[in-house]
Enzyme design. Sequence first.
Site, PDB file in Angstrom:
ATOM      1  N   ASP A 199       6.653 -74.885  18.419  1.00  0.00           N
ATOM      2  CA  ASP A 199       7.995 -74.302  18.240  1.00  0.00           C
ATOM      3  C   ASP A 199       8.680 -75.025  17.080  1.00  0.00           C
ATOM      4  O   ASP A 199       9.797 -75.521  17.195  1.00  0.00           O
ATOM      5  CB  ASP A 199       8.802 -74.450  19.533  1.00  0.00           C
ATOM      6  N   GLU A 238      12.390 -91.851  24.836  1.00  0.00           N
ATOM      7  CA  GLU A 238      12.873 -92.819  23.866  1.00  0.00           C
ATOM      8  C   GLU A 238      14.045 -92.246  23.070  1.00  0.00           C
ATOM      9  O   GLU A 238      14.010 -91.100  22.642  1.00  0.00           O
ATOM     10  CB  GLU A 238      11.706 -93.153  22.927  1.00  0.00           C
ATOM     11  N   HIS A 239      15.074 -93.051  22.854  1.00  0.00           N
ATOM     12  CA  HIS A 239      16.169 -92.659  21.976  1.00  0.00           C
ATOM     13  C   HIS A 239      15.790 -92.986  20.533  1.00  0.00           C
ATOM     14  O   HIS A 239      15.331 -94.095  20.246  1.00  0.00           O
ATOM     15  CB  HIS A 239      17.457 -93.416  22.335  1.00  0.00           C
ATOM     16  N   LEU A 240      15.961 -92.030  19.649  1.00  0.00           N
ATOM     17  CA  LEU A 240      15.718 -92.259  18.222  1.00  0.00           C
ATOM     18  C   LEU A 240      16.997 -91.949  17.448  1.00  0.00           C
ATOM     19  O   LEU A 240      17.660 -90.948  17.729  1.00  0.00           O
ATOM     20  CB  LEU A 240      14.578 -91.361  17.716  1.00  0.00           C
TER      21      LEU A 240
END
Length: 307
Positions: free
Chosen positions: A215, A89-91
């Site tokens: 991380d 998904e692009h956020l």
Amino acid sequence: MEAKLKKELGTAMLRPAGHAGGGCISEGQSYDTDHGKVFVKINHKNEAKLMFDGEMASLEAILQTETVRVPKPLKVIELDTGGCAFVMEHLDMRGLSKYSRHLGEQLADMHLHNKRKLEKVNKEQQTIGKGAGQSDVVEKFGFGVQTCCGYLPQNNEWQDDWVTFFSRQRLQHQLNLVEKSYGDREARELWARLQLKISQFFTDVEIVPALLHGDLWGGNVAECADGPVIFDPSSFYGHSEFELGIAGMFGGFNRSFYSAYHEKIPKAPGFAQRNQLYQLYNYLNHWNHFGGGYRGSSLSVMRSLLK
């Protein structure tokens, strides 16, 4: 590559859009597709599939907790030219500022998610007539698939005991890599002494397996218009304090983040020394990734822990 992405994503349109960039390991690009905007990470190394499969499993595990937002993973695609692409998904993200406190709260909720499920199961088992409880409760330390911290694979084989898991599958593994690459005598001698002492740092500390990002440094957190986001995880079930090791090393987290986190998970006795121990893992991992510039920090932490 674009033809392969179109085929795998079932889209006629694949148009570069907005964000493009790269970290020290993979490069990334956003695309408009028939189904909306996606973000694609690309890595041409032979180990890319292992790395991206682990990241996808990590994102899926975090999503299932319904605590802190992560990009929804969509697909890992093997490229004909070698390497892999990871589609998610692009956020629309920007630097973390407004939602620091929210991130502290949500991260604590993520770390407590498994513990709360475990407590619920135990309570149900004490009630006559209830079933065996939830099968997805985790009672060991490790993860179902191999993950990579950076590009180095981690041994996530399940262990009953956290000290054993962390000593052998995190610290010893990193020091084996240091030995193989550098044959560093001082590191070898310090570790021979330190490994005998590690269990002392965990006296009277109750550790319930917590799902970790793995991380969580400042470069892997951000915010959208409606709240915080974490990404690029290297997940496993471990001690919640492990997460705060690298978080404290390179900045990016303000006082409101920590105060919100510790309101839900107070510091246990001996926290400061264990925090150093968890930073040691990350200094060693950086030594193995980026070379001898991290040798001094690694040895300094080991000496401090031996005092």
